[in-house]
Design a protein around this motif. Sequence first.
Motif, short mmCIF file in Angstrom:
data_model
loop_
_atom_site.label_atom_id
_atom_site.label_comp_id
_atom_site.label_asym_id
_atom_site.label_seq_id
_atom_site.Cartn_x
_atom_site.Cartn_y
_atom_site.Cartn_z
N UNK A 1 0.94 -1.19 -0.03
CA UNK A 1 -0.13 -0.24 0.12
C UNK A 1 1.00 1.22 -0.16
N UNK A 2 0.55 2.36 -0.67
CA UNK A 2 1.21 3.60 -0.84
C UNK A 2 1.14 4.26 0.59
N UNK A 3 1.94 5.42 0.61
CA UNK A 3 2.00 6.17 2.09
C UNK A 3 1.12 6.83 2.37
N UNK A 4 0.05 7.19 1.37
CA UNK A 4 -1.20 7.79 1.57
C UNK A 4 -2.27 6.65 1.91
N UNK A 5 -1.96 5.47 2.05
CA UNK A 5 -3.08 4.61 2.08
C UNK A 5 -3.66 4.72 3.65
N UNK A 42 -12.97 -1.01 10.58
CA UNK A 42 -11.56 -1.23 10.65
C UNK A 42 -11.19 -2.58 10.51
N UNK A 43 -12.08 -3.61 10.89
CA UNK A 43 -11.69 -4.89 10.14
C UNK A 43 -11.70 -5.05 8.71
N UNK A 48 -7.76 -5.15 3.53
CA UNK A 48 -7.36 -4.51 2.30
C UNK A 48 -5.89 -3.96 2.30
N UNK A 49 -5.28 -3.84 3.54
CA UNK A 49 -3.94 -3.38 3.71
C UNK A 49 -2.92 -4.41 3.38
N UNK A 50 -1.67 -4.19 3.31
CA UNK A 50 -0.69 -5.04 2.92
C UNK A 50 0.06 -5.57 4.17
N UNK A 51 -0.59 -5.76 5.17
CA UNK A 51 -0.04 -6.17 6.38
C UNK A 51 0.29 -7.90 6.06
N UNK A 220 -0.67 -1.25 10.78
CA UNK A 220 -0.32 -0.78 9.15
C UNK A 220 1.09 -0.30 9.24
N UNK A 221 1.74 0.50 10.14
CA UNK A 221 2.95 0.97 9.78
C UNK A 221 4.02 -0.02 10.06
#
Length: 392
Positions: A1-5, A42-43, A48-51, A220-221
């Motif tokens: 995911x991009x930094x703005x995600x 949030x779930x 859909x995140x890149x974790x 996420x970070x």
Amino acid sequence: MSAAGPARLLAAYGGITYLVYLETSGFSRMSPLLSALPMISLSLFTLITSIQPHPKIFTTGAFISSALAVYLQSSAWAPVSFASLFVIGRNMLYFLSFQHLIREWSFPIAIMTGLYLTIFSYVCFADLLFSIPTLVCCLFIGVASASFLVLASGSLAQGGSLDDATNSQASIIRFMGAVMETACVSMFIYSAFARRTETTLFMYRLCEYIAHGLLFLANELKLTQFDARWVEFYIVKMAEAAPTVARKNDPALNGRLYVKAVFSGFTRGQRNQNETSSILKLDNVYNKNDAQWYVGKRVVYVYKAHNKKNVAGAAPSRVRCIWGRVTRSHGNTGAVRAKFHKNLPATALGQRIRVVSYSCSTPPTSKSFSVIVTGGEESSLLFSASIVEING
């Protein structure tokens, strides 16, 4: 995911929370489905995140458990002890999402959390333990699980993680979210057994939504980046499943005496650039400790010139070499700095650099041998080198 995600997802989460605030008249009106809507979002955002896969499952499960807990807390028919079970499950699932990063546990934080848990339990549960023991035990375990989450996140923020490439800001954000989550559980129990006011309920709900946003942002970070423990796990599994015969018969895997690197640029400041110091990104090196091993190794940039040049003992060739040496590590992601005999040209940006994997400081023997250095798809360079003792 991009930094703005993460920023976009947090903005969407804040918008949903604000709509819940408006529809529930400032969190004063009980609406189970609306109160649980931000946690449900949030779930879905976590999916859909890149974790990494395993932390993603635990984080998603934690937010689903939190949504169920908020739904039961806002419902008039559900007992409080039933909702506290989902609170315990939420804290434990979120702990499992980052427990592999913890290097050591913090004794001072453990003392402080234990002291807080003792004082809070005495104030709220001292007179109720014998009258409603089941409810008191469930609520006590809920507060204890939240305090344990504070201990785990605080230990990670204080002692650092096992992966040096990860960002320490995520650990601080996670610790803040865990502290706010413990404050939310404490305010809920205090309003239920000690003193119930509209201000307490508003602060409880507001802090709960903020805490969940911080916990989502921390994972996420932190867990989007290269996690050494998970990467090592997948590499071991792939190595066990891969055939070994092809490796023994492949000379490219057995005969290469250098480590691949990429020339990513020069060291620079805000306005000035230092062309005498080059930055190289090593392949399969992701932290500072591993990059430190390459300090002192020789590096070579192989390229093709326009004109052919006579080579002693070989045919004229257009292939040239610029030699240098690794001087120090650069950053925390596996990059190193190197100095070359001649500054690398601008056309070398993004090109392959070879880091000789054997030590070149050992006195060579009199016997010499030939090494093939691939110069590209069309031709190669044959040059003589001295046999040196391989270290490590």
